[in-house]
Design a protein around this motif. Structure first.
Motif, mmCIF file in Angstrom:
data_model
loop_
_atom_site.group_PDB
_atom_site.id
_atom_site.type_symbol
_atom_site.label_atom_id
_atom_site.label_comp_id
_atom_site.label_asym_id
_atom_site.label_seq_id
_atom_site.Cartn_x
_atom_site.Cartn_y
_atom_site.Cartn_z
ATOM 1 N N ASP A 182 0.827 -1.179 0.149
ATOM 2 C CA ASP A 182 -0.051 -0.003 0.022
ATOM 3 C C ASP A 182 0.778 1.286 -0.153
ATOM 4 N N VAL A 183 0.300 2.229 -0.465
ATOM 5 C CA VAL A 183 0.984 3.683 -0.414
ATOM 6 C C VAL A 183 0.011 4.631 0.404
ATOM 7 N N VAL A 184 0.484 5.131 1.415
ATOM 8 C CA VAL A 184 -0.404 5.867 2.441
ATOM 9 C C VAL A 184 0.363 7.156 2.764
ATOM 10 N N TRP A 185 -0.219 7.855 3.368
ATOM 11 C CA TRP A 185 0.345 9.158 3.810
ATOM 12 C C TRP A 185 0.394 9.663 5.355
ATOM 13 N N GLN A 186 1.019 10.503 5.559
ATOM 14 C CA GLN A 186 1.148 10.977 7.041
ATOM 15 C C GLN A 186 1.292 12.422 7.226
ATOM 16 N N SER A 187 1.436 12.871 8.597
ATOM 17 C CA SER A 187 1.868 14.277 8.736
ATOM 18 C C SER A 187 0.933 15.223 8.492
ATOM 19 N N ARG A 188 -0.463 14.980 8.118
ATOM 20 C CA ARG A 188 -1.318 15.923 7.502
ATOM 21 C C ARG A 188 -1.466 17.250 8.427
ATOM 22 N N SER A 189 -1.278 18.282 7.855
ATOM 23 C CA SER A 189 -1.393 19.566 8.588
ATOM 24 C C SER A 189 -2.645 20.404 7.971
ATOM 25 N N GLY A 190 -2.702 21.713 8.132
ATOM 26 C CA GLY A 190 -3.738 22.485 7.471
ATOM 27 C C GLY A 190 -5.101 22.284 8.051
ATOM 28 N N PRO A 191 -5.932 23.330 7.645
ATOM 29 C CA PRO A 191 -7.221 23.336 8.058
ATOM 30 C C PRO A 191 -8.112 21.964 7.672
ATOM 31 N N PRO A 192 -8.903 21.394 8.526
ATOM 32 C CA PRO A 192 -9.704 20.259 8.290
ATOM 33 C C PRO A 192 -10.491 20.527 7.004
ATOM 34 N N GLN A 193 -11.109 21.366 6.721
ATOM 35 C CA GLN A 193 -12.076 21.385 5.521
ATOM 36 C C GLN A 193 -11.231 21.649 4.128
ATOM 37 N N VAL A 194 -9.917 21.411 4.412
ATOM 38 C CA VAL A 194 -8.953 21.370 2.930
ATOM 39 C C VAL A 194 -8.603 19.934 2.891
ATOM 40 N N PRO A 195 -8.953 19.393 1.654
ATOM 41 C CA PRO A 195 -8.656 17.896 1.388
ATOM 42 C C PRO A 195 -7.042 17.776 1.315
ATOM 43 N N TRP A 196 -6.411 16.734 1.813
ATOM 44 C CA TRP A 196 -5.334 16.252 1.648
ATOM 45 C C TRP A 196 -5.175 14.667 0.776
ATOM 46 N N LEU A 197 -3.798 14.392 0.576
ATOM 47 C CA LEU A 197 -3.771 13.159 0.297
ATOM 48 C C LEU A 197 -4.313 12.173 1.529
ATOM 49 N N GLU A 198 -4.760 11.152 0.959
ATOM 50 C CA GLU A 198 -5.170 10.125 2.066
ATOM 51 C C GLU A 198 -5.215 8.690 1.553
ATOM 52 N N PRO A 199 -5.246 7.616 2.247
ATOM 53 C CA PRO A 199 -5.283 7.646 3.599
ATOM 54 C C PRO A 199 -4.153 7.799 4.635
ATOM 55 N N ASP A 200 -4.475 8.349 5.694
ATOM 56 C CA ASP A 200 -3.330 8.402 6.720
ATOM 57 C C ASP A 200 -2.821 6.830 7.546
ATOM 58 N N ILE A 201 -1.764 6.752 7.501
ATOM 59 C CA ILE A 201 -1.163 5.654 8.067
ATOM 60 C C ILE A 201 -1.703 5.309 9.092
ATOM 61 N N VAL A 202 -2.195 6.020 10.150
ATOM 62 C CA VAL A 202 -2.696 5.707 11.420
ATOM 63 C C VAL A 202 -4.043 4.835 11.222
ATOM 64 N N ASP A 203 -4.720 5.681 10.342
ATOM 65 C CA ASP A 203 -6.009 5.004 10.168
ATOM 66 C C ASP A 203 -6.102 3.675 9.182
ATOM 67 N N HIS A 204 -4.971 3.817 8.548
ATOM 68 C CA HIS A 204 -4.641 2.651 7.326
ATOM 69 C C HIS A 204 -4.343 1.510 8.379
ATOM 70 N N LEU A 205 -3.759 1.597 9.636
ATOM 71 C CA LEU A 205 -3.410 0.318 10.450
ATOM 72 C C LEU A 205 -4.654 -0.451 10.707
ATOM 73 N N ASP A 206 -5.657 0.593 11.197
ATOM 74 C CA ASP A 206 -7.098 -0.104 11.527
ATOM 75 C C ASP A 206 -7.604 -0.991 10.404
ATOM 76 N N VAL A 207 -7.561 -0.567 9.261
ATOM 77 C CA VAL A 207 -8.014 -1.232 7.980
ATOM 78 C C VAL A 207 -7.273 -2.351 7.915
ATOM 79 N N LEU A 208 -6.091 -2.488 7.882
ATOM 80 C CA LEU A 208 -5.137 -3.589 7.791
ATOM 81 C C LEU A 208 -5.723 -4.647 8.828
ATOM 82 N N HIS A 209 -5.889 -4.110 9.966
ATOM 83 C CA HIS A 209 -5.901 -5.191 11.175
ATOM 84 C C HIS A 209 -7.517 -5.724 10.897
ATOM 85 N N ALA A 210 -8.339 -5.032 10.453
ATOM 86 C CA ALA A 210 -9.762 -5.567 10.397
ATOM 87 C C ALA A 210 -9.599 -6.537 9.269
ATOM 88 N N LYS A 211 -8.587 -6.374 8.231
ATOM 89 C CA LYS A 211 -8.908 -7.281 7.143
ATOM 90 C C LYS A 211 -7.738 -8.573 7.488
#
Ligand code: HT9
Ligand code: FE2
Length: 339
Positions: free
Chosen positions: A212-241
């Protein structure tokens, strides 16, 4: 063309608790980063005594490169001391008239490439009769960069045998910045496409077909979209799989600076532990002797005009003169959201 020096140009980081806030103000000036985010990032730095590893890592890397070059190497940063403006003034005083610049980022895009051109331009504007500065090309697809990450992945994966999911991670950027990365004729997204390509090259060298290729260290205001998914969220997804072990490869970075030791070795590792996921993190190239060789090769390639050693079909880009963009409108800064 002959050159009198190499300027090692990096991001900079605080070297004590009192440096942290002014450093963060420098990084985020005019960039629409909310104060709550700054407070949070300040805590990450203070967790490590207010010292980012990045300056020491750069100094060590410079010490490894110097013996391979017949040029003096100078160190300057965008956001913290030694600031590039000061370094350039010293270079001028030492009689340097033309220097190569090695930026400590392998990729294209505004934050990873063009902003270093802006640093060059700003530093030159601050120094009367400034030396000419020629920036070296992007190196995300250089065989030495790829080899070093491939070996690092193999050693991080050793405890897991073949039973692990390989996850590459790079610094997230706003979607608008990624869309504007590269010359407009190329269709944008040069940053995320290069990250994907470097990941593909490393995975294939390691012999891993799925990753997988994922992203980290997102900054900026929450309403601005950034590259996703975030690494930490992605761990949850992998675990669930049902994934049992994860090896994270910080393909977007050259050294174990704070974004690596906090976002990966602290946040992601803690989340993995909560989930019961095995967690390994591949080393960045900075500590590998091949990194010094890579820099020396980029210098030699530039000076001799030898063909670029590269593993992808992306054009060799990022080589700029005095901070002028390498192609018209290449890697334009994203328009900043109003605050
Ligand atoms: C693509 C990219 C790289 C990789 C290329 C390269 O390596 O240059 C990188 C590296 C780094 N980023 C770093 C630190 C920070 N980045 C921030 C904020 C931002 N980064 C962005 C992008 C990138 N950043 C962006 C789009 C922002 C939003 C604000 C803006 O548009 O500029 C902030 C502000 C607080 C926050 O995180 O919100 C900090 C403190 C450090 C130093 C770590 C240390 O001290 O050891 C390093 C090497
Ligand atoms: Fe950053």
């Amino acid at each position: 063309m002959s050159y009198d020096a190499l300027l090692w140009l990096s991001f900079g980081g605080p070297e004590g608790p009192d440096d942290v806030r002014p450093f963060l103000e420098n990084v985020t000036r005019g960039r629409g980063v909310p104060p709550e985010r700054l407070d949070e990032v300040e805590r990450h730095y203070l967790h490590f005594g207010g010292v980012s590893p990045i300056n020491a890592l750069n100094r060590a890397a410079i010490a490894a490169v110097e013996p391979l070059l017949d040029l003096p190497v100078y160190f300057g940063n965008r956001n913290w001391h030694p600031l590039v403006e000061r370094t350039l003034a010293e270079m001028k005083d030492a009689g340097v008239r033309r220097a190569l610049v090695f930026p400590t980022s392998a990729y294209g895009g505004y934050s990873a490439c063009r902003q270093y051109d802006e640093d060059v331009e700003r530093a030159r504007a601050a120094v009367p009769d400034a030396p000419e500065l020629v920036k070296l090309r992007q190196f995300f697809d250089h065989p030495l960069f790829v080899d070093s990450f491939a070996d690092a992945v193999r050693s991080a994966a050793t405890p897991f045998g073949d039973d692990y999911r390989l996850v590459f991670t790079a610094h997230s950027v706003p979607l608008s910045a990624d869309a504007a990365a590269g010359p407009p004729a190329e269709g944008g997204h040069r940053y995320s496409r290069q990250v994907a390509e470097a990941s593909r090259l490393v995975a294939s060298q390691v012999g891993v077909a799925e990753y997988d290729v994922v992203w980290q260290s997102r900054s900026g205001p929450p309403q601005v979209p950034w590259l996703e998914p975030d690494i930490v969220d992605h761990l949850d997804v992998l675990h669930a799989k049902g994934v049992a072990n994860v090896v994270v490869c910080p393909i977007g970075f050259v050294s174990d600076h704070l974004e690596v030791v906090w976002d990966l070795d602290t946040e992601a590792r803690d989340r993995a532990a909560e989930l019961g996921l095995g967690f390994g993190r591949a080393a960045t190239p900075n500590g590998d002797p091949r990194f010094a060789q890579l820099v020396a090769e980029l210098v030699a390639e530039h000076v001799s005009g030898a063909p670029a050693r590269k593993l992808s079909d992306f054009p060799a880009a990022g080589c700029t003169v005095n901070g002028a963009p390498c192609a018209p409108l290449c890697c334009e800064p994203a328009r900043r959201p109003a605050r």
